[in-house]
Write a protein that holds these residues in place. Structure first.
Motif, PDB file in Angstrom:
ATOM      1  N   UNK A   1       3.689  -3.382 -16.328  1.00 39.95           N
ATOM      2  CA  UNK A   1       4.118  -4.783 -16.385  1.00 39.95           C
ATOM      3  C   UNK A   1       5.645  -4.892 -16.379  1.00 39.95           C
ATOM      4  N   UNK A   2       6.313  -4.013 -17.112  1.00 37.83           N
ATOM      5  CA  UNK A   2       7.783  -4.063 -17.123  1.00 37.83           C
ATOM      6  C   UNK A   2       8.354  -3.751 -15.741  1.00 37.83           C
ATOM      7  N   UNK A   3       7.766  -2.774 -15.065  1.00 34.90           N
ATOM      8  CA  UNK A   3       8.220  -2.454 -13.702  1.00 34.90           C
ATOM      9  C   UNK A   3       7.937  -3.605 -12.747  1.00 34.90           C
ATOM     10  N   UNK A   4       6.788  -4.265 -12.936  1.00 34.05           N
ATOM     11  CA  UNK A   4       6.446  -5.406 -12.083  1.00 34.05           C
ATOM     12  C   UNK A   4       7.435  -6.549 -12.277  1.00 34.05           C
ATOM     13  N   UNK A   5       7.788  -6.852 -13.524  1.00 34.24           N
ATOM     14  CA  UNK A   5       8.743  -7.928 -13.779  1.00 34.24           C
ATOM     15  C   UNK A   5      10.120  -7.593 -13.207  1.00 34.24           C
ATOM     16  N   UNK A   6      10.510  -6.329 -13.307  1.00 40.67           N
ATOM     17  CA  UNK A   6      11.807  -5.941 -12.750  1.00 40.67           C
ATOM     18  C   UNK A   6      11.813  -5.996 -11.224  1.00 40.67           C
ATOM     19  N   UNK A   7      10.659  -5.769 -10.621  1.00 40.12           N
ATOM     20  CA  UNK A   7      10.586  -5.765  -9.158  1.00 40.12           C
ATOM     21  C   UNK A   7      10.481  -7.168  -8.585  1.00 40.12           C
ATOM     22  N   UNK A   8       9.851  -8.079  -9.324  1.00 35.75           N
ATOM     23  CA  UNK A   8       9.663  -9.436  -8.808  1.00 35.75           C
ATOM     24  C   UNK A   8      10.986 -10.136  -8.532  1.00 35.75           C
ATOM     25  N   UNK A   9      12.021  -9.840  -9.298  1.00 35.94           N
ATOM     26  CA  UNK A   9      13.321 -10.512  -9.117  1.00 35.94           C
ATOM     27  C   UNK A   9      14.186  -9.820  -8.073  1.00 35.94           C
ATOM     28  N   UNK A  10      13.688  -8.747  -7.478  1.00 42.56           N
ATOM     29  CA  UNK A  10      14.428  -8.031  -6.427  1.00 42.56           C
ATOM     30  C   UNK A  10      13.523  -7.901  -5.203  1.00 42.56           C
ATOM     31  N   UNK A  11      13.462  -8.932  -4.368  1.00 46.14           N
ATOM     32  CA  UNK A  11      12.526  -8.922  -3.227  1.00 46.14           C
ATOM     33  C   UNK A  11      12.743  -7.767  -2.256  1.00 46.14           C
ATOM     34  N   UNK A  12      13.962  -7.238  -2.176  1.00 46.08           N
ATOM     35  CA  UNK A  12      14.193  -6.148  -1.223  1.00 46.08           C
ATOM     36  C   UNK A  12      13.497  -4.852  -1.644  1.00 46.08           C
ATOM     37  N   UNK A  13      12.965  -4.813  -2.859  1.00 46.13           N
ATOM     38  CA  UNK A  13      12.244  -3.622  -3.320  1.00 46.13           C
ATOM     39  C   UNK A  13      10.731  -3.784  -3.190  1.00 46.13           C
ATOM     40  N   UNK A  14      10.253  -4.907  -2.668  1.00 43.30           N
ATOM     41  CA  UNK A  14       8.815  -5.114  -2.528  1.00 43.30           C
ATOM     42  C   UNK A  14       8.260  -4.179  -1.445  1.00 43.30           C
ATOM     43  N   UNK A  15       7.101  -3.599  -1.713  1.00 51.61           N
ATOM     44  CA  UNK A  15       6.447  -2.691  -0.765  1.00 51.61           C
ATOM     45  C   UNK A  15       5.342  -3.453  -0.044  1.00 51.61           C
ATOM     46  N   UNK A  16       5.732  -4.327   0.868  1.00 55.43           N
ATOM     47  CA  UNK A  16       4.773  -5.221   1.518  1.00 55.43           C
ATOM     48  C   UNK A  16       3.808  -4.434   2.406  1.00 55.43           C
ATOM     49  N   UNK A  17       4.334  -3.467   3.147  1.00 53.16           N
ATOM     50  CA  UNK A  17       3.469  -2.693   4.043  1.00 53.16           C
ATOM     51  C   UNK A  17       2.417  -1.925   3.258  1.00 53.16           C
ATOM     52  N   UNK A  18       2.841  -1.293   2.176  1.00 52.46           N
ATOM     53  CA  UNK A  18       1.887  -0.568   1.343  1.00 52.46           C
ATOM     54  C   UNK A  18       0.878  -1.521   0.715  1.00 52.46           C
ATOM     55  N   UNK A  19       1.328  -2.702   0.299  1.00 56.20           N
ATOM     56  CA  UNK A  19       0.422  -3.684  -0.300  1.00 56.20           C
ATOM     57  C   UNK A  19      -0.647  -4.120   0.691  1.00 56.20           C
ATOM     58  N   UNK A  20      -0.248  -4.422   1.915  1.00 55.77           N
ATOM     59  CA  UNK A  20      -1.224  -4.853   2.932  1.00 55.77           C
ATOM     60  C   UNK A  20      -2.209  -3.737   3.245  1.00 55.77           C
ATOM     61  N   UNK A  21      -1.709  -2.505   3.323  1.00 58.31           N
ATOM     62  CA  UNK A  21      -2.602  -1.377   3.605  1.00 58.31           C
ATOM     63  C   UNK A  21      -3.638  -1.197   2.496  1.00 58.31           C
ATOM     64  N   UNK A  22      -3.221  -1.329   1.252  1.00 56.31           N
ATOM     65  CA  UNK A  22      -4.164  -1.165   0.140  1.00 56.31           C
ATOM     66  C   UNK A  22      -5.128  -2.352   0.050  1.00 56.31           C
ATOM     67  N   UNK A  23      -4.678  -3.541   0.417  1.00 59.43           N
ATOM     68  CA  UNK A  23      -5.603  -4.682   0.461  1.00 59.43           C
ATOM     69  C   UNK A  23      -6.715  -4.419   1.469  1.00 59.43           C
TER      70      UNK A  23
END
Length: 364
Positions: free
Chosen positions: A129-151
């Protein structure tokens, strides 16, 4: 070779593997000696060191620095290593099975292991949860490709099995309900039974259990294999956070996929019940939909859907945690994969039972 003179026993020549058979015969004749002169010892390897340990005994060899101080340091280290390797652990007699204290001690160990396991889970949830909160405020660190693949892997590819299973369970529930309600002349309430059960419980529960067995095990095996291949160490050496890189895309993908699969499970289960009602109870699909719209409040659908993100989060976190806990062996990866499935299904059923009690007390 071994030379026995008037004063003491002397080891002469090379004590290496090519001379092992001849040396073993000589050692067998001597049986055991209190001390051996090693001043004329030639080459020495592990096989020769094992013969010297057999001749002198492990305890004597461990003190070789005292009675053979002139022996080179590397040979002393070799002999001590072989002596330590041949040390036999003390024999512990098995405790009697009928001893109640032993049974209580075993139960205490199990409880202690479960408590440690739950503490690790809570700590890992906090880290995620702490890592998620830290990542949400930095969009350039989002792993969109990995997220779509896992979905796609955890959600879209699971649609056929979830739809088929919930369809069959819906048909079974309708058959059982009709069998019981027929004795009271109330077969029309089979519609209410099927819709209530799938909107509140079966839709989300069956989808979560299927993902626990299908996806949580895959998460554990993937991360465990990466740890065994030292890929996690390579990520850390490159300055990358494994939680951000590996855990967050899987957790978010599960939280997206399970509500969708829950909705599909609800629809498929009610479809299976509707077909049974149509063919076995003479309740037409129009009647089924009319009763569904008239008698089933929307809150039952919301109750079922509200549990999906929580179940998805727990299943994904448990699967990832067990992957990180695996050691660098295939056996450990297999054991933790099994453990992730068991823990995920147990936690899903436990939380579903607690949620059912909570909603019942709240009148929802």
């Amino acid at each position: 070779m071994l030379v026995q003179d008037a004063h003491r026993l002397r080891a002469v020549g090379d004590w290496t593997l090519p001379h092992y058979a001849r040396l073993r015969e000589a050692v067998a004749k001597i049986h055991e000696a209190e001390s051996v002169d090693l001043q004329q010892l030639g080459e020495l390897d592990t096989s020769g060191a094992a013969l010297l340990v057999d001749l002198l005994g492990p305890e004597t060899v461990r003190d070789i620095g005292q009675w053979a101080p002139n022996l080179p340091t590397e040979r002393q280290a070799l002999l001590e290593a072989v002596a330590n390797a041949t040390r036999t652990p003390p024999f512990a007699p098995p405790s009697p099975r009928s001893n109640p204290l032993a049974a209580l001690a075993g139960l205490g160990q199990v409880v202690e292991q479960l408590a440690k396991q739950q503490l690790k889970l809570v700590a890992f949830i906090g880290l995620t949860l702490s890592t998620l909160l830290a990542t949400l405020v930095t969009p350039w660190r989002w792993r969109v490709t990995s997220l779509v693949a896992h979905v796609q892997q955890s959600g879209l590819n699971a649609i056929p099995i979830v739809a088929l299973l919930t369809f069959l369970v819906g048909a079974v529930v309708a058959f059982l309900g009709a069998t019981v309600l027929r004795d009271f002349g109330a077969t029309i309430y089979t519609v209410n039974l099927v819709t209530y059960s799938f909107l509140r419980e079966f839709g989300v529960l069956l989808a979560a259990i299927l993902l626990a067995g299908r996806t949580a095990s895959a998460f554990t095996a993937q991360i465990g294999s990466m740890k065994a291949n030292e890929e996690l160490d390579a990520l850390r050496a490159q300055g990358l956070n494994p939680i951000e890189l590996l855990v967050l895309p899987r957790v978010l993908a599960m939280m997206i996929s399970l509500p969708i699969l829950t909705l599909i499970g609800m629809l498929s289960g009610m479809l299976g019940g509707a077909l049974v009602c149509a063919f076995a109870l003479d309740i037409t699909p129009t009647q089924f939909l009319t009763i569904l719209q008239r008698d089933i409040p929307l809150r039952h659908f919301l109750v079922g859907m509200s549990k999906a993100p929580l179940f998805a989060f727990l299943v994904a976190v448990i699967g990832c945690l067990e992957g990180f806990k695996a050691s660098a062996s295939a056996q450990s990866v297999g054991e933790h994969t099994t453990s992730s499935v068991v823990q995920s299904i147990f936690m899903v059923i436990l939380l579903d039972a607690l949620a059912a009690l909570f909603f019942m007390e709240m009148g929802w």
